[in-house]
Design an enzyme around this catalytic site. Structure first.
Site, short mmCIF file in Angstrom:
data_model
loop_
_atom_site.label_atom_id
_atom_site.label_comp_id
_atom_site.label_asym_id
_atom_site.label_seq_id
_atom_site.Cartn_x
_atom_site.Cartn_y
_atom_site.Cartn_z
N CYS A 97 0.19 -14.12 16.06
CA CYS A 97 0.36 -12.71 15.74
C CYS A 97 -0.72 -11.90 16.45
O CYS A 97 -1.61 -12.45 17.09
CB CYS A 97 0.31 -12.47 14.24
N ASP A 155 1.05 11.17 50.22
CA ASP A 155 1.73 11.14 48.92
C ASP A 155 0.80 10.68 47.80
O ASP A 155 1.13 10.84 46.63
CB ASP A 155 2.94 10.20 48.97
N ASP A 166 9.68 11.35 48.50
CA ASP A 166 9.18 11.62 49.85
C ASP A 166 10.28 11.14 50.81
O ASP A 166 11.17 10.38 50.42
CB ASP A 166 7.88 10.85 50.07
N ASP A 224 5.22 6.84 49.94
CA ASP A 224 4.61 5.68 50.58
C ASP A 224 3.41 6.01 51.46
O ASP A 224 2.66 5.12 51.84
CB ASP A 224 5.64 4.94 51.43
N CYS A 262 -4.37 -12.79 15.79
CA CYS A 262 -4.94 -13.87 16.60
C CYS A 262 -5.50 -13.31 17.90
O CYS A 262 -6.59 -13.70 18.35
CB CYS A 262 -3.87 -14.92 16.92
#
Length: 766
Positions: free
Chosen positions: A76, A664, A482, A660, A79
């Site tokens: 859980c 940008d 772009d 890219d 832990c």
């Protein structure tokens, strides 16, 4: 041990033996098949001393060290908090993370490498077992086997005890006699107590370990409930009482163990992706060294080494092909199923498969810095990122221990003092509250979905770089693209046709000597033999060569073309002979072939799509029309792009920016969420929340679709967990639930959340 010399054909002529750690085939004379098995064996051989983990640590460029290990026993979010707190308390620890679904911990620290042993010991003292990543699958299998044995023992005991219990339930002490009832109680005790001691070990050992460190986890209340029920039953048996619940204690363990086993199996499926990737970086590579071929562990490969890769072998490291022509399966990296042809000069990546012929490669990156390693790191970051929902689950886990123990105590006191119930009934109701309330469902609500989502996207060549990328992606209402390198491939191609064959051969032969994008496109377009000539570059203008007494120039219109301007204003190169233009070559950046369908899919999903480009208006308009984007702006500077995104966000829009280029990067940082192709410049990829491989634009729509579905499932998981607790806790407090029903309900709530998360994998992508 000296590396074994082998013959030039890649064989040694010796028989194969078996790895001493995992049993896999290995060359004779080698006790282990790879360095991972060697390290894992060392770690297991001295785990009591906790002195072998330093060998598994890696060195970072900033002088820090990183240790990544598999960890067993996580159940859980409590832990996770225990382990992370213990690691963070170590000297010089800069970062400590634990992934619940993949059961993996990563810790980074400044200081001696040997600190790895101390840090690992701080975790093992809590009762959690650590192992090398290479040993991940066997360790998980051993855990499942232990749980299955415990289930078998508790199930067999429960079945036999039910036969005794049926007689006790169907009669009274007056009917069967006090002596007979006591005898059946003692027989039940003889069956139940050894069963509880054995089958309860997964819970008891975990609880004792954390209590020794003055901490707690979810196994503490479970263990407390089982022990109290068993102790009360022993007390009642000794005192000839009627409140004997040995059968309930055993059945309780039986159903809790079933739930834990199914939980382990489900998480095992969810964490398989990263383990499969890491396994590709294990083993040995054949290296050319001092005139012979030697084998070295893949993890020891360094830049500049030359490796030989046989047919059917995985490429051991990122590098460049030195010799040989073959094809490689890049589906691991790009998601494309069609093999890619490679030859001398081609770039290859670690973990991809060599399919057709032997090749020689020069290593360009060490294995820990390879693209495959980076993918695994990105997956790890994404799977354990602190999104809003993860923070909610962590908060619930922190409150769990004090709240649940207080509720159990108040339930006992309420029934005993206020309701005047016997202390045995009051204690049984308190035990039920301890069992039925559990944060497991909340703890699993997010990580299982994140693991499944990131694995599904990774198979399509899409990498999540931030933990909240899915959450942010699911919230967008606008997409800004772009142009160059995003909607287009950023790779010009020759578009003009009907060229003179001799002029084409001369121009392509000259272009082959240049790295300029237009020159590269011209060289790619020529599929015949090149002409041998001496070529020189004129900076800022183009290329020049002399052949047969004629001086040829290849370059811009202003240098070797006609003086008149062309109305098309297309990308172009001119070939001139002795100063006279003889051939014009035109180029265009190719739109990604699926850009139009991707834009249509985004629009159909209700998103506003627009284009911001720094290119000329005519070019931007052409691309916008080609892909179906109605709204576009051209000649937009990097500063203007940021201003446009700020304006959209000021209106309340949640914007996805896809770009890219360096121009940008700033705009992507301002966007609500960002995505870039793998061909993007480094700074843009570092800024992006998501990176996709390949030449298709479809990953943009795919990521949005998966993100929407994932967030729907996360919300459903939280709703299921909350509703369960709202309904179950009051019923337990009011005494309407038995411990047995509570155990079934607690395990069922976790499994429902896991099964609901796996709905993310049901829909097949085209």
């Amino acid at each position: 041990m000296e590396p074994a010399a082998i013959s030039a054909d890649g064989t040694s002529g010796r028989s194969l033996s078996v790895c001493a750690h995992c049993g896999a085939p290995t060359k004779a004379g080698r006790p282990f098949c790879c360095s991972g098995c060697e390290a894992a064996s060392a770690a297991q051989g001295s785990i009591d001393a906790d002195s072998a983990f330093a060998v598994l640590a890696t060195d970072n460029e900033d002088g820090s060290h990183t240790l990544t290990l598999g960890v067993e026993g996580i159940h859980c979010a409590s832990c996770i908090r225990l382990i992370e707190n213990a690691l963070s308390a170590g000297d010089g620890v800069a970062d400590a993370r634990v992934n619940m679904s993949t059961e993996r911990l990563t810790v980074r620290w400044l200081g001696p490498r040997a600190n790895a042993n101390t840090l690992a010991q701080s975790v093992t003292k809590l009762g959690y077992k650590l192992h090398a990543l290479k040993d991940d699958a066997p360790a998980q299998s051993d855990q499942e086997k232990r749980l299955l044995r415990a289930i078998a023992v508790s199930g067999f005991a429960a079945a036999n005890m039910m036969l005794l219990s049926m007689g006790l339930w169907a009669s009274t002490a007056e009917t069967m006699g006090m002596a007979t009832r006591d005898l059946m109680h003692w027989i039940s005790a003889l069956i139940a107590l050894p069963t509880v001691i054995y089958a309860g070990q997964p819970f008891f050992s975990s609880a004792v370990s954390v209590l020794k460190e003055r901490r707690t986890n979810m196994d503490v209340p479970i263990s407390l409930a089982v022990v109290l029920a068993s102790a009360m039953s022993v007390f009642e048996t000794i005192n000839h009482g009627e409140h004997v619940y040995f059968d309930s204690a055993v059945m309780l363990l039986f159903f809790l163990l079933i739930g834990r086993y199914l939980d382990a199996r489900a998480k095992g499926k969810a964490r398989s992706s990263a383990g499969q990737l890491l396994s590709r970086l294990q083993g040995f590579a054949s290296i050319e060294q001092d005139g012979r071929i030697t084998e070295v562990p893949i993890r020891d490969l360094r830049e500049g080494m030359v490796a030989r890769v046989a047919v059917g072998e995985s490429i051991p490291a990122d590098g460049l092909v030195q010799s040989g022509t073959s094809s490689v399966d890049l589906s691991l990296i790009t998601g494309e199923t069609v093999p890619e042809e490679i030859a001398a000069g081609s770039e290859v990546f670690a973990g991809t498969l060599n399919l057709e012929a032997p090749i020689r490669i020069e290593v360009s990156k060490a294995s820990e810095k390879s693209l495959l390693s980076e993918i695994v790191k990105l997956m790890e970051v994404a799977e354990q990122g602190a999104s809003r929902y993860v923070r909610i689950a962590d908060t619930a886990a922190r409150l769990y221990t004090p709240v649940i123990h207080s509720m159990g105590a108040l339930t006992f006191l309420g029934w005993w003092l206020l309701m005047n119930a016997p202390w045995q009934v009051s204690l049984l109701n308190a035990v039920t509250v301890l069992i039925i309330t559990c944060p497991c469902a909340l703890g699993l609500a997010v990580p299982v979905v994140q693991v499944l989502a990131s694995s599904r996207l990774m198979k399509r060549g899409i990498l999540l770089k931030s933990g909240d990328a899915l959450e942010k992606m699911a919230a967008i209402d606008s997409v800004v693209f772009d142009k160059t390198g995003t909607l287009t491939l950023g790779r010009p191609e020759l578009t003009s046709i009907g060229h003179n064959a001799q002029n084409m051969a001369l121009a392509a032969s000259m272009a082959a000597h240049s790295k300029h994008p237009l020159s590269a496109a011209l060289a790619r377009a020529h599929d015949a033999a090149l002409v041998e000539m001496e070529v020189s570059e004129v900076p800022g203008k183009g290329l020049q060569a002399t052949r047969g007494g004629v001086t040829y120039q290849l370059g811009s219109r202003s240098w070797c073309g006609p003086e008149t301007e062309d109305a098309e204003a297309a990308l172009e190169m001119w070939l001139a002979a002795d100063g006279t233009p003889v051939e014009r070559f035109t180029f265009a950046d190719q739109v990604r072939h699926d850009a139009r369908t991707t834009v249509a899919a985004l629009k159909n999903a209700g998103l506003k799509v627009s284009l911001l480009s720094g290119d000329r208006e005519a070019v931007a308009a052409s691309v916008s029309e080609a892909v179906g984007i109605g709204s576009f702006e051209a000649s937009v500077s990097p500063v203007d792009k940021c201003d446009r995104l700020k304006a959209l966000q000021a209106k309340g829009n949640k914007v996805l920016m896809a770009g890219d280029g360096l121009n940008d990067a700033a705009a992507m940082a301002f966007a609500h969420v960002s995505i870039s192709p793998a061909s993007a410049v480094d700074i843009t990829q570092n800024t992006a929340d998501v990176v996709f491989q390949g030449d298709q634009l479809a990953p943009v729509a795919t990521t949005y679709e998966v993100a929407k579905k994932a967030m729907q499932l996360v919300k459903q998981n939280f709703a299921l967990a909350v509703v369960y607790n709202i309904v179950a806790i009051p019923l337990a407090i009011m005494g309407h639930v038995t411990p047995l029903v509570a155990a079934i309900a607690m395990s069922g709530s976790s499994l429902v959340v896991i099964l609901n998360s796996f709905r993310l994998t049901l829909k097949r992508e085209g």
